[in-house]
Structure formats: structure tokens, C-alpha cells
Design an enzyme around this catalytic site. Structure first.
Site, short mmCIF file in Angstrom:
data_model
loop_
_atom_site.label_atom_id
_atom_site.label_comp_id
_atom_site.label_asym_id
_atom_site.label_seq_id
_atom_site.Cartn_x
_atom_site.Cartn_y
_atom_site.Cartn_z
N TYR A 1 -42.45 83.40 54.00
CA TYR A 1 -41.71 85.09 53.99
C TYR A 1 -41.63 85.80 55.51
O TYR A 1 -42.30 85.64 56.37
CB TYR A 1 -42.72 86.34 52.74
N TYR B 1 -31.84 86.34 52.21
CA TYR B 1 -32.99 86.64 51.38
C TYR B 1 -33.28 87.57 50.29
O TYR B 1 -32.41 88.88 49.94
CB TYR B 1 -32.71 88.47 52.42
#
Ligand SMILES: [Zn+2]
Lengths: 397, 152
Positions: free
Chosen positions: A296, A347
Site C-alpha cells: 500500500y 486507489y
């Protein structure tokens, strides 16, 4: 009779049998509302598996996902709802924890077929990177916002600056992470940044958001939804694709990580000091067994910290390890974010990273790595709780 | 609202800090208005902590005592912000935000702005002293703690 401690594991107990996603859009650009996106991703994951969506009996998500499990169950005609779990904490810290919670529900016998998902339509609900219209503020934000420390880049830049100071990490290391993500996105037609390559000069010339973050160190904001379906390992063979097994998962953070504002004792950290060892212990693996990592990226600096805390290099070696050559498929030392990730694919609060790890183990990534039996996902560097996940093929069990 | 008597580091319009409804941080915010920096220190085990909690994280005694400390510290980290994340900052910037550790309070840290040229060189470890920035003309009135470089 009390069972042995060694049996308390997710290793090999649960399999991913389907993944699905919607098209990914720039923030505010989705033609569909958020709940409809969630339904589309869930149905796509069921279709991928060859599963009747009515057989889902559990839902798991994170980051206060707004698509309520009971409403999903009613909309899908779920025959019986048996598990509805939500991981506490904002941001992407829960992207692996949601999978762990779903897997735990299955291992504990609470459910048989759990879908894990994340759905986002920021056009509908406002953006993460902007704050407006707040007259008074209290709690942690009161110690930050009046000083212009409002949005995520400003909340995390000081943490990364401190880490760079303590370990001599240079901007080049962060740049390599951004370049690797964009490199992989050019092979991925699903990626929002497909067809928009990035090179060193473009990175260096890009504007500062909050030093030490250039524009390209910061994740995008997007609309879309992604989902995956888990079943008990003994049922894995009933479905269409080669199953991908959960080898391990861990969730949490260390001593007083949430001490506000910026008073975490281990401040210059991605919050994996206790969580990374837990993951390796459950999986019975170490960093040298991992062939590919999806990490991430709220910001590239968090990736530097998180990879070091998972033992891929020592913090002082970051400048040497983090090069584009080392981070790219098919044969870099540690191919990273092979779909483009939060920076360049989409995202989806990190859930797109979990799907990409599944694709790598299946052998269906657009940037397929050579060593694909064990894939790692790292969720939410620098927040708390964080989470991580190891997925593997049948050969890795 | 009258015109401002003293210039502030950031333009008006940012959120106004207040104590939580349960009052946990009320002594801190009231202290700043009187040019006093108050930090919690447990009267049982002498542990310092910031931000405030109802309990000492070390010995679990309730209601740690608010103790005045001299607003002097060292820069623990910093950032120069260019991208505005609030309408009030749209035509403003860059600006400096710093994280200050306070040795007198066992290294507790707080965020503020570093006064002076926003393009100045900033170094971790630099000694800074506090400057109370009052926003008396707002409703509710509030005060912030800012920092300026203070010798070696
Ligand atoms: Zn105490």
C-alpha cells in the site's frame, strides 16, 4: 479437551476462489453510485469463481465502508447471512485485515463463503485529500489542523522526513518506488495511469505536495470497487480457477502507536514492528521466500519503511535496494506493485493490491513475476491498525 | 469581528480548536490562552504524556495532573507544505510545520509552525522556543503555540 496452540492459524485453511472489480475511474468520474459499484464488483468476483451469488453468507470490509452488509445481502438475495465484519481504522490499514477477518469467520465455522470488498465513489461522498467547512475541531485534529496539518500528505510527511534523517534514506529511493509502479501500470490496461509513463526527469520536475513528497509520491484518489471470495480450503477444488491459499495474516500495531498527536514512541515507523513478525510466524516463512510484494502506498515513504520492517533490507540499505531494476517484474529482486498499485493502477484503498497478489499466484498478472508461489500484501503503512497477508499456491502449502 | 491586532502565521479560516465535549483537553486550551503550556504528568509515577488521556498509560492512575512546562524544545521533524488542503490556504504558501520534542517533559512532542521565512533551511535538532499566538477576535477565542529558532 484443549487443542494445541499450533493449530491456531489460518495457514492453508482458506482459499481465494474468485476476484472481481469494476472499471476504475478518476475520483468523481464514476457513472455509478458507490453501492452499485459494490454490487458490480461482488457479482464479478462470483462470476470469476463460478459461484451463485446467493451462496455468499458473509461480508467483510474496512475503513468504514458505507455499503452495509445487510443491505448487500437483501439486494443480492443472500439466502442466509452469517458473518458481517468491519475492520476498525481508516485508510488502507484494513485491506488485509478484512481478508483475515473473513478467513477467521470461515475457519471458526461461522460462515462458509465470505466476500471481502471495498467500494469508493468520492464524487458521491467527497474527497480524502480536501477538508472544508469545519468551524470547530477537537481531539487529535485540534492539535494539527490549525497549524495547516490537515490532509494525509501533511500528516505523514514529517514521519517520513524523520525516517530519512535517522537512516540516511535519499529521495531517489522514493522515486524508484514511484517509477516501478508507473512502469507496471503501462502494461496494465485497467490502470488509470495506463498510457501515462513516468521517468526520472518528470518525477524530479513535479511539484512538491509537502516536502519530502513530490506529486508522484502521493496516491491517487479514484472511484470503483473490488471484491474477492473466500471458501474453506476443502471446497477450493469445486470452482473454476486454480485456488490461491491464505498462508498467513496479521493485524495491529506496536506499543502506543496511536498516541496522538505524533507521539507514537516509534514515530519513524510504518507500524509493522510487531505485525511483520506475526505474519512470518503464522506462515512459517521469511522474507527470502516472498517472490512479489504489493505494498500500500499512501505515500512512497511509507513503502520504504514497510519493506524494511518486513525484513527485505535493513533501513540503512534502502538506497541500494530500492532501484527500479530491483523492483520490477519479471525478475527484479523484489517486484513491487505489479499492477501499478495506488499510485498508478487505482486507489481502491489498497484492495486492488490484494487482487493483484491473487493474479500473481494464479499466473495471470499483466506484469507476471517468475517467483510467484508466495505473494505478500502490506496494508496501510504509518496508520494503526495496519495489516498484512501472505498468499500462496498449492505448491507453497 | 474586529481587525486583527497581531499577524498570525497562517491566514484566518482554518478550523478553530476547542476541547472535546467531555472536557478532556480543556485545561490545555485554557492554558494556551494564558500564555502557559500545560502537559499531563502523572502524580503517582511521574510519567509525562501528550496528547491528553483520562488515564496514565504507565500506572493507570486516573486524571493525570496538568503541569506547566517551559515552551522550549528541539525540532524532531518538519515539513514544508506547498499544496493547499483547505480553502483558507488556497493563495497561501508554502508554510512550515514542525514537530517539536520537549526535553523537560520527557520528550513529549507537539506540532506547530516554525515562524520566519517559509523557505528557510530547517534542521532536525534545532532548538526552538514557543510563541503564543492569540486569536482573541474569533468566537470562540483560541490560542496556538508557535515556535521560533532559539540559539544552539
Ligand atoms: Zn502514572
Amino acid at each position: 479437551m484443549v487443542r494445541a496452540q499450533a493449530e491456531r492459524t489460518l495457514r492453508g485453511r482458506v482459499a481465494v476462489i474468485g476476484i472481481g472489480e469494476t472499471d476504475y475511474f478518476r475520483h468523481g468520474a464514476s457513472p455509478d453510485p458507490e453501492f452499485k459499484l459494490a454490487l458490480k464488483a461482488i457479482l464479478a468476483a462470483c462470476a470469476d469463481a463460478g459461484l451463485d451469488p446467493r451462496d455468499i453468507d458473509g461480508f467483510a470490509s474496512y475503513s468504514e465502508d458505507r455499503s452495509d452488509a445487510s443491505r448487500l445481502a437483501a439486494a443480492l438475495g443472500t439466502r442466509r447471512l452469517r458473518a458481517a465484519t468491519m475492520q476498525w481504522g481508516g485508510g488502507g490499514g484494513g485491506c488485509c485485515a478484512a481478508v483475515a477477518n473473513a478467513a477467521s469467520s470461515i475457519v471458526a465455522g461461522l460462515a462458509d463463503c465470505v466476500v471481502v470488498f471495498r467500494s469508493l465513489a468520492q464524487g458521491q461522498y467527497g474527497r480524502f485529500g480536501q477538508t472544508t467547512g469545519i468551524d470547530t475541531i477537537s481531539g487529535e485534529k485540534a492539535y494539527l489542523m490549525p497549524y495547516g496539518v490537515l490532509a494525509p500528505p501533511q500528516r505523514f510527511a514529517m514521519r517520513v522526513r524523520r525516517y530519512m534523517h535517522e537512516h540516511g534514506v535519499r529521495q531517489d529511493a522514493m522515486r524508484a518506488i514511484a517509477l516501478a509502479s508507473y512502469h507496471h501500470a503501462q502494461a496494465n490496461p485497467r490502470a488509470v495511469m495506463h498510457g501515462k509513463p513516468l521517468d526520472e526527469a518528470k518525477y524530479d520536475a513535479s511539484r512538491w505536495i509537502a516536502e519530502p513528497f513530490h506529486l508522484y509520491d502521493c496516491c491517487m484518489e479514484n472511484d470503483g470497487a473490488a471484491a474477492l471470495v473466500l471458501v474453506p480450503a476443502e471446497r477450493a477444488g469445486e470452482f473454476r480457477h486454480k485456488p490461491v491459499y491464505v498462508l498467513g495474516a496479521a493485524v495491529g500495531s506496536g506499543y502506543r502507536t496511536a498516541a496522538m498527536p505524533h507521539n507514537s514512541p516509534l514515530y519513524a515507523s510504518a507500524s509493522f514492528d510487531t505485525v511483520a513478525p506475526d505474519l512470518y510466524r503464522m506462515a512459517g516463512l521469511g522474507p527470502s521466500d516472498v517472490g512479489v510484494v504489493q505494498c500500500y502506498e499512501n505515500f512512497t515513504g511509507g513503502v520504504v519503511m514497510a519493506l524494511a520492517e518486513h525484513g527485505f533490507f535493513k533501513p540503512g540499505e534502502a538506497n541500494d535496494f530500492l532501484t527500479v531494476e530491483n523492483l520490477t517484474a519479471p525478475s527484479g529482486r523484489l517486484p513491487l506493485n505489479t499492477s501499478g498499485g495506488n499510485l498508478a493502477e487505482c486507489y481502491m484503498h489498497g484492495f486492488e493490491l490484494v487482487l493483484e497478489a491473487v493474479r500473481q499466484v494464479r499466473g495471470t498478472s499483466t506484469s507476471q513475476v517468475q517467483r510467484n508461489d508466495v505473494a505478500m500484501v502490506i496494508g496501510g503503512p504509518m496508520v494503526t491498525p495496519v495489516s498484512n497477508l501472505l498468499l500462496g499456491s498449492e505448491a507453497s502449502l | 469581528m474586529s481587525s486583527k491586532a497581531i499577524p498570525t502565521y497562517l491566514p484566518a479560516g482554518l478550523p478553530i480548536p476547542i476541547a472535546e465535549p467531555d472536557g478532556l483537553s480543556a485545561p490545555y486550551w485554557a492554558g494556551l490562552r494564558e500564555n502557559r503550556l500545560l502537559v499531563q504528568r502523572c502524580s503517582h509515577c511521574n510519567t509525562w504524556q501528550f496528547g491528553p488521556e483520562w488515564i496514565c498509560h504507565r500506572c493507570h492512575a486516573f486524571d493525570p495532573q496538568w503541569t506547566e512546562v517551559e515552551p522550549r524544545g528541539r525540532i524532531f521533524s518538519w515539513e514544508r507544505v506547498w499544496h493547499p488542503s483547505h480553502v483558507a490556504l488556497a493563495q497561501h504558501g508554502p508554510y512550515l510545520a514542525i514537530l517539536v520534542e520537549i526535553p523537560q517533559a520527557d520528550g513529549v512532542r507537539m506540532v506547530g509552525n516554525l515562524l520566519g521565512d517559509p523557505l528557510q533551511n530547517v534542521a532536525i535538532g534545532t532548538h526552538v522556543e514557543g510563541v503564543f499566538e492569540h486569536h482573541a477576535e474569533f468566537d470562540p477565542a483560541y490560542s496556538l503555540l508557535q515556535w521560533r529558532v532559539h540559539g544552539p
